[in-house]
Write a protein that holds these residues in place. Structure first.
Motif, PDB file in Angstrom:
ATOM      1  N   UNK A  33      14.426  18.223  10.890  1.00  0.00           N
ATOM      2  CA  UNK A  33      14.483  18.931   9.620  1.00  0.00           C
ATOM      3  C   UNK A  33      13.097  19.493   9.313  1.00  0.00           C
ATOM      4  N   UNK A  34      13.012  20.503   8.442  1.00  0.00           N
ATOM      5  CA  UNK A  34      11.688  21.026   8.078  1.00  0.00           C
ATOM      6  C   UNK A  34      10.841  19.946   7.407  1.00  0.00           C
ATOM      7  N   UNK A  49      18.144  12.957   0.210  1.00  0.00           N
ATOM      8  CA  UNK A  49      17.126  12.142  -0.457  1.00  0.00           C
ATOM      9  C   UNK A  49      15.918  11.906   0.439  1.00  0.00           C
ATOM     10  N   UNK A  50      16.163  11.594   1.714  1.00  0.00           N
ATOM     11  CA  UNK A  50      15.047  11.244   2.598  1.00  0.00           C
ATOM     12  C   UNK A  50      14.254  12.467   3.049  1.00  0.00           C
ATOM     13  N   UNK A  51      14.915  13.625   3.116  1.00  0.00           N
ATOM     14  CA  UNK A  51      14.215  14.824   3.593  1.00  0.00           C
ATOM     15  C   UNK A  51      13.189  15.342   2.591  1.00  0.00           C
ATOM     16  N   UNK A  52      13.184  14.792   1.380  1.00  0.00           N
ATOM     17  CA  UNK A  52      12.140  15.150   0.413  1.00  0.00           C
ATOM     18  C   UNK A  52      10.843  14.409   0.698  1.00  0.00           C
ATOM     19  N   UNK A  53      10.931  13.374   1.510  1.00  0.00           N
ATOM     20  CA  UNK A  53       9.759  12.522   1.769  1.00  0.00           C
ATOM     21  C   UNK A  53       9.349  12.480   3.241  1.00  0.00           C
ATOM     22  N   UNK A  54      10.277  12.830   4.125  1.00  0.00           N
ATOM     23  CA  UNK A  54      10.033  12.729   5.563  1.00  0.00           C
ATOM     24  C   UNK A  54      10.537  13.978   6.278  1.00  0.00           C
ATOM     25  N   UNK A  84       1.812  17.574   7.063  1.00  0.00           N
ATOM     26  CA  UNK A  84       1.547  16.232   7.586  1.00  0.00           C
ATOM     27  C   UNK A  84       2.515  15.172   7.039  1.00  0.00           C
ATOM     28  N   UNK A  85       3.716  15.597   6.703  1.00  0.00           N
ATOM     29  CA  UNK A  85       4.725  14.640   6.241  1.00  0.00           C
ATOM     30  C   UNK A  85       5.028  13.644   7.356  1.00  0.00           C
TER      31      UNK A  85
END
Length: 270
Positions: A6-7, A35-40, A12-13
């Motif tokens: 995912x993007x 939910x997780x793609x907002x942080x990773x 540097x995520x």
């Protein structure tokens, strides 16, 4: 092996690899992705022998093979450090990754995992294998939700279960591949190696898991040098699906706390 990245949500995520259980396909994580793609930056994939990566598996297929395949695919994307979230079998692969490639694995989270297959879980798998052998894939897939979800959730989500069953029937990995992946799962035993896993580990389990008793996560917690245990009161074996919002909040909060802990092998190298 085909994998999906995912993007990155910001420069540097951190990278998070998602590993499903025995079903093997990346779509298991749909309740987590937003939910997780907002942080990773997420790495999602169908395990070898399933989905878009379906191919015949060798008779001696092992957990080490599973770890090698996905680690190699991640490295090919230029990713040298990542964390792992694994469900059941996926959690075992996460432990194997930590043992085989410790310098690449930052942190681990495991949903309803274990050190070695519990006697009750072994009985459940024996029943499922008998269904597959004697009655075929349709019967196996009809019974599968009984081991994954709480009864009240199943009663309230019949259309979802019917759609899921139709999808699994259409994309069934095949009895031979399923059996070989299951044999690898049953052979896994981390009693003698858990003490060598020095990454911070988050363990999440559900008290009403029919397939894997929650005390299996307690045993794993006690065997690992650096672990945190989160116990959900309800949700079944697939608690990240049945109680997704609660799970996602618990995961993100606990993983944020683990970010403050360096793997001990990194501390030793400072």
């Amino acid at each position: 092996m085909q994998i999906e990245l995912t993007p990155a949500p910001f420069p540097d995520a951190p990278v998070l690899l998602l590993i499903a259980g025995l079903g093997g396909t990346g779509n298991y994580w749909l309740p987590q992705r937003a939910a997780l793609s907002e942080h990773y930056q997420l790495v999602v994939y169908d395990q070898r022998g399933t989905g878009v990566n379906r191919e015949p598996l060798p008779n001696d297929y092992s957990l080490a093979d599973m770890a090698y395949e996905i680690h190699s695919a991640v490295l090919q994307q230029g990713i040298t450090h990542y964390s792992v979230l694994g469900h059941a079998l996926g959690g075992l692969v996460a432990l194997q990754l930590a043992l085989d490639y410790p310098a690449s694995i930052d942190r681990i989270a495991i949903i309803n995992g274990w050190l070695q297959l519990n006697a009750h879980t072994r009985r459940c798998f024996a029943v499922r294998e008998t269904l597959l052998r004697d009655s075929g894939p349709t019967a196996y897939l009809q019974a599968q939700p009984l081991f994954l979800y709480p009864a009240d959730w199943m009663a309230a989500n019949q259309p979802c279960l019917e759609a899921e069953e139709a999808m699994h029937n259409a994309h069934f990995q095949g009895a031979e591949n399923l059996t070989r992946r299951l044999n690898a799962l049953k052979a896994a035993d981390f009693h003698d190696t858990a003490a060598h896993i020095h990454q911070p580990v988050l363990l999440i389990c559900s008290r009403d898991d029919l397939l894997v008793p929650w005390n299996c996560s307690v045993e794993l917690h006690e065997a690992l040098p650096e672990s945190t245990l989160e116990v959900m009161p309800w949700g079944g074996h697939a608690c990240n699906v049945t109680d997704a919002n609660n799970f996602n909040q618990r995961f993100l909060s606990a993983m944020s706390a683990l970010q403050q802990i360096e793997p001990s092998f990194q501390k030793e190298n400072v």
